[in-house]
Scaffold this motif. Structure first.
Motif, short mmCIF file in Angstrom:
data_model
loop_
_atom_site.label_atom_id
_atom_site.label_comp_id
_atom_site.label_asym_id
_atom_site.label_seq_id
_atom_site.Cartn_x
_atom_site.Cartn_y
_atom_site.Cartn_z
N ALA A 11 -34.23 -6.04 87.27
CA ALA A 11 -34.40 -5.68 85.86
C ALA A 11 -35.04 -6.82 85.09
CB ALA A 11 -33.06 -5.30 85.24
N PHE A 15 -38.42 -6.42 83.00
CA PHE A 15 -38.49 -6.73 81.57
C PHE A 15 -39.55 -7.78 81.27
CE2 PHE A 15 -33.81 -5.43 81.31
CZ PHE A 15 -34.12 -4.17 80.86
N ARG A 24 -48.17 -3.25 79.54
CA ARG A 24 -47.65 -1.88 79.40
C ARG A 24 -48.81 -0.89 79.31
NH1 ARG A 24 -44.16 -4.55 75.74
NH2 ARG A 24 -45.17 -3.58 73.95
N LEU A 83 -38.66 0.90 87.87
CA LEU A 83 -38.35 1.42 86.53
C LEU A 83 -37.07 2.24 86.56
CD1 LEU A 83 -41.86 2.47 85.19
CD2 LEU A 83 -40.40 0.62 84.35
N ARG A 84 -36.90 3.04 87.62
CA ARG A 84 -35.67 3.84 87.75
C ARG A 84 -34.45 2.93 87.88
NH1 ARG A 84 -38.64 7.19 91.81
NH2 ARG A 84 -39.63 8.80 90.56
N HIS A 85 -34.58 1.88 88.70
CA HIS A 85 -33.46 0.95 88.87
C HIS A 85 -33.13 0.23 87.56
CE1 HIS A 85 -33.14 1.65 93.12
NE2 HIS A 85 -34.38 1.25 93.35
N THR A 86 -34.17 -0.14 86.82
CA THR A 86 -33.95 -0.81 85.54
C THR A 86 -33.30 0.14 84.54
OG1 THR A 86 -35.81 -2.28 85.96
CG2 THR A 86 -35.09 -2.08 83.68
N ALA A 87 -33.73 1.39 84.53
CA ALA A 87 -33.11 2.39 83.64
C ALA A 87 -31.65 2.58 84.02
CB ALA A 87 -33.88 3.71 83.73
N SER A 88 -31.36 2.57 85.31
CA SER A 88 -29.98 2.70 85.78
C SER A 88 -29.14 1.50 85.32
CB SER A 88 -29.97 2.80 87.30
OG SER A 88 -28.66 2.76 87.80
N TRP A 89 -29.73 0.32 85.43
CA TRP A 89 -29.03 -0.89 84.98
C TRP A 89 -28.75 -0.82 83.47
CZ3 TRP A 89 -30.12 -4.85 81.55
CH2 TRP A 89 -29.31 -5.99 81.66
N LEU A 90 -29.76 -0.40 82.70
CA LEU A 90 -29.57 -0.26 81.25
C LEU A 90 -28.50 0.78 80.92
CD1 LEU A 90 -33.22 -0.36 79.87
CD2 LEU A 90 -31.37 -1.96 79.33
N SER A 91 -28.52 1.87 81.63
CA SER A 91 -27.53 2.93 81.41
C SER A 91 -26.12 2.42 81.67
CB SER A 91 -27.85 4.13 82.31
OG SER A 91 -26.92 5.15 82.10
#
Length: 115
Positions: A11, A15, A24, A83-91
């Motif tokens: 993550a 970031f 981006r 991105l999926r792993h980072t979204a999971s971490w944020l969640s």
């Protein structure tokens, strides 16, 4: 080794790579294609091919894109997994804060009821 520090490390890289608005934009431009060269991406952007290539290198270091050599060309494609792993971490962080805030609210309401 625990999976949590690995997710946190990944993550951090994501970031850092996405902190730059131009990166981006490059990632978004690439996401609209199956694969593309730096030259093709530069045609649709306001930066040079060399600048696109530098941004793609940073995105690749974060695992967000990968390159494939096809003859004399190097083509890039998006790798959505980081991105999926980072979204999971944020969640998970959001869920943790929701739990903490809910507990704080309950405690405040109990104290107000005792007063």
């Amino acid at each position: 080794m625990s999976r949590a520090p690995q997710l946190e490390d990944a993550a951090t890289k994501v970031f850092a790579a996405l902190a730059d608005p131009t990166r981006r934009t490059v990632l978004e431009a690439l996401a609209h294609r199956e694969m593309a060269t730096a030259t093709v991406l530069a045609l649709g952007l306001t930066i040079t091919r060399q600048a696109v290539l530098k941004h793609l290198t940073v995105l690749a270091d974060a695992g967000l894109v990968e390159s494939v050599r096809m003859g004399r060309e190097v083509r890039f494609r998006v790798r959505p997994e980081p991105l999926r792993h980072t979204a999971s971490w944020l969640s998970a962080r959001a869920d943790s804060w929701d739990d903490r805030l809910s507990a704080l609210k309950t405690e405040a309401e109990q104290r107000a009821g005792r007063a």
